[in-house]
Design a protein around this motif. Structure first.
Motif, PDB file in Angstrom:
ATOM      1  N   TYR A   1      71.197  -9.662 116.992  1.00 14.96           N
ATOM      2  CA  TYR A   1      69.957  -9.936 117.730  1.00 14.96           C
ATOM      3  C   TYR A   1      69.383 -11.296 117.350  1.00 14.96           C
ATOM      4  O   TYR A   1      69.051 -12.115 118.219  1.00 14.96           O
ATOM      5  N   VAL A   2      69.241 -11.553 116.055  1.00 13.73           N
ATOM      6  CA  VAL A   2      68.645 -12.808 115.590  1.00 13.73           C
ATOM      7  C   VAL A   2      69.520 -13.993 115.993  1.00 13.73           C
ATOM      8  O   VAL A   2      69.006 -15.059 116.364  1.00 13.73           O
ATOM      9  N   ALA A   3      70.841 -13.826 115.959  1.00 12.25           N
ATOM     10  CA  ALA A   3      71.752 -14.898 116.361  1.00 12.25           C
ATOM     11  C   ALA A   3      71.557 -15.252 117.837  1.00 12.25           C
ATOM     12  O   ALA A   3      71.503 -16.438 118.203  1.00 12.25           O
TER      13      ALA A   3
ATOM     14  N   LYS B   1      58.480  -0.407  98.876  1.00 13.24           N
ATOM     15  CA  LYS B   1      57.268  -0.079  99.618  1.00 13.24           C
ATOM     16  C   LYS B   1      56.635  -1.327 100.226  1.00 13.24           C
ATOM     17  O   LYS B   1      56.127  -1.293 101.347  1.00 13.24           O
ATOM     18  N   PHE B   2      56.660  -2.430  99.482  1.00 15.94           N
ATOM     19  CA  PHE B   2      56.070  -3.668  99.990  1.00 15.94           C
ATOM     20  C   PHE B   2      56.807  -4.152 101.240  1.00 15.94           C
ATOM     21  O   PHE B   2      56.181  -4.465 102.257  1.00 15.94           O
ATOM     22  N   VAL B   3      58.133  -4.207 101.164  1.00 23.13           N
ATOM     23  CA  VAL B   3      58.925  -4.693 102.294  1.00 23.13           C
ATOM     24  C   VAL B   3      58.754  -3.775 103.494  1.00 23.13           C
ATOM     25  O   VAL B   3      58.516  -4.239 104.619  1.00 23.13           O
ATOM     26  N   MET B   4      58.867  -2.467 103.275  1.00 25.70           N
ATOM     27  CA  MET B   4      58.764  -1.508 104.371  1.00 25.70           C
ATOM     28  C   MET B   4      57.411  -1.577 105.052  1.00 25.70           C
ATOM     29  O   MET B   4      57.323  -1.615 106.283  1.00 25.70           O
ATOM     30  N   ASN B   5      56.347  -1.591 104.269  1.00 27.65           N
ATOM     31  CA  ASN B   5      55.008  -1.626 104.847  1.00 27.65           C
ATOM     32  C   ASN B   5      54.725  -2.948 105.547  1.00 27.65           C
ATOM     33  O   ASN B   5      54.136  -2.971 106.630  1.00 27.65           O
ATOM     34  N   PHE B   6      55.160  -4.055 104.953  1.00 24.51           N
ATOM     35  CA  PHE B   6      54.868  -5.367 105.532  1.00 24.51           C
ATOM     36  C   PHE B   6      55.588  -5.572 106.861  1.00 24.51           C
ATOM     37  O   PHE B   6      54.964  -5.924 107.868  1.00 24.51           O
ATOM     38  N   VAL B   7      56.909  -5.340 106.882  1.00 26.43           N
ATOM     39  CA  VAL B   7      57.657  -5.598 108.114  1.00 26.43           C
ATOM     40  C   VAL B   7      57.268  -4.610 109.210  1.00 26.43           C
ATOM     41  O   VAL B   7      57.214  -4.969 110.398  1.00 26.43           O
ATOM     42  N   ASN B   8      56.972  -3.357 108.840  1.00 23.77           N
ATOM     43  CA  ASN B   8      56.547  -2.386 109.846  1.00 23.77           C
ATOM     44  C   ASN B   8      55.163  -2.697 110.381  1.00 23.77           C
ATOM     45  O   ASN B   8      54.897  -2.512 111.575  1.00 23.77           O
TER      46      ASN B   8
ATOM     47  N   PHE C   1      57.350 -13.966 123.487  1.00 23.43           N
ATOM     48  CA  PHE C   1      56.571 -13.246 122.482  1.00 23.43           C
ATOM     49  C   PHE C   1      57.201 -11.887 122.199  1.00 23.43           C
ATOM     50  O   PHE C   1      57.323 -11.468 121.043  1.00 23.43           O
ATOM     51  N   LEU C   2      57.624 -11.208 123.264  1.00 22.46           N
ATOM     52  CA  LEU C   2      58.270  -9.900 123.112  1.00 22.46           C
ATOM     53  C   LEU C   2      59.558 -10.014 122.304  1.00 22.46           C
ATOM     54  O   LEU C   2      59.808  -9.216 121.404  1.00 22.46           O
ATOM     55  N   LEU C   3      60.359 -11.016 122.616  1.00 19.55           N
ATOM     56  CA  LEU C   3      61.634 -11.188 121.918  1.00 19.55           C
ATOM     57  C   LEU C   3      61.448 -11.524 120.442  1.00 19.55           C
ATOM     58  O   LEU C   3      62.304 -11.208 119.614  1.00 19.55           O
ATOM     59  N   PHE C   4      60.320 -12.153 120.110  1.00 21.91           N
ATOM     60  CA  PHE C   4      60.050 -12.532 118.724  1.00 21.91           C
ATOM     61  C   PHE C   4      59.627 -11.333 117.874  1.00 21.91           C
ATOM     62  O   PHE C   4      59.786 -11.347 116.650  1.00 21.91           O
ATOM     63  N   ILE C   5      59.128 -10.282 118.508  1.00 23.34           N
ATOM     64  CA  ILE C   5      58.542  -9.145 117.787  1.00 23.34           C
ATOM     65  C   ILE C   5      59.450  -8.561 116.706  1.00 23.34           C
ATOM     66  O   ILE C   5      59.016  -8.368 115.566  1.00 23.34           O
ATOM     67  N   PRO C   6      60.737  -8.268 116.978  1.00 24.37           N
ATOM     68  CA  PRO C   6      61.558  -7.619 115.939  1.00 24.37           C
ATOM     69  C   PRO C   6      62.248  -8.588 114.980  1.00 24.37           C
ATOM     70  O   PRO C   6      62.993  -8.128 114.105  1.00 24.37           O
ATOM     71  N   VAL C   7      62.042  -9.893 115.133  1.00 21.74           N
ATOM     72  CA  VAL C   7      62.786 -10.861 114.323  1.00 21.74           C
ATOM     73  C   VAL C   7      62.514 -10.660 112.830  1.00 21.74           C
ATOM     74  O   VAL C   7      63.443 -10.557 112.018  1.00 21.74           O
ATOM     75  N   LEU C   8      61.239 -10.615 112.434  1.00 21.82           N
ATOM     76  CA  LEU C   8      60.905 -10.415 111.026  1.00 21.82           C
ATOM     77  C   LEU C   8      61.358  -9.041 110.553  1.00 21.82           C
ATOM     78  O   LEU C   8      61.828  -8.890 109.419  1.00 21.82           O
TER      79      LEU C   8
END
Length: 207
Positions: free
Chosen positions: A119-121, A181-188, A145-152
């Motif tokens: 996806y990112v590629a 927990k930090f990664v999961m909470n932040f990216v979600n 904007f929609l396409l950028f949503i899942p990038v992070l």
């Protein structure tokens, strides 16, 4: 994966807002299916965990395969490229990974990482291509904007899962807050917040 009430609230909020505000046509139908999938899986797994069923890896694995495939379908639709050339090899890899390598007991992290990488590629390649074609207005539109949503979301979790080291998540950052927990909470938080923003913007645009 652990059960985070914080994430559940975000999932439920994105589902309820999209249920009333998002039209079910065109690419927004795919967006709605992604949001419904997120909600259904999160609620199902949370219920199973509450009932004492601990082996939920297969549910998250199947969710990952469907979730990533829907995002790949969406990005290929918007950029008008042949989606099955991207999706079919990915699905084949996921099936083989599930049967022959990571199995059905544990969460299949490689299926997530490979899907996220594809996806990112595509996102980066098509973004540079749009720049070369001087389609500057595209970068200001809702589709981009929609396409950028899942990038992070894809990048953050792929870097974490890519190490395949469960002890990595136990690293303490601040007090009792560990890396997992930090990664999961932040990216979600970023992922679901941007989905809500998209749904609201789309509703106001009248598309």
């Amino acid at each position: 994966m652990e059960n985070f009430h914080f994430i559940q609230i975000l999932v439920a909020a994105s589902f309820l807002i999209s249920l009333f505000w998002l039209e079910r046509k065109g690419i927004d139908k795919i967006v709605f299916n992604i949001i419904c999938l997120n909600f259904a899986v999160e609620m199902t797994v949370s219920t199973l965990l509450t009932l004492g069923f601990e082996h939920v890896g297969i549910f998250y694995t199947l969710y990952t395969i469907c979730h990533n495939s829907l995002w790949l379908l969406l990005i290929t639709r918007i950029f008008k490229v042949r989606g099955m050339r991207m999706i079919a090899p990915y699905l084949l890899f996921c099936i083989l990974n599930l049967i022959l390598y990571e199995g059905s007991y544990d969460y299949n992290t490689y299926s997530f990482v490979i899907g996220g990488f594809i996806y990112v590629a595509i996102f980066i390649y098509q973004s540079f291509r749009s720049l070369q074609l001087e389609k500057f207005q595209f970068f200001l539109g809702l589709d981009y904007f929609l396409l950028f949503i899942p990038v992070l979301f894809f990048l953050g979790l792929s870097f974490y899962f890519g190490f395949k080291d469960s002890s990595l998540g136990d690293i303490k950052l601040i007090g009792e807050l560990d890396l997992y927990k930090f990664v999961m909470n932040f990216v979600n938080f970023v992922y679901y917040s941007l989905l809500v923003v998209y749904v609201i913007k789309r509703a106001k645009s009248g598309r």
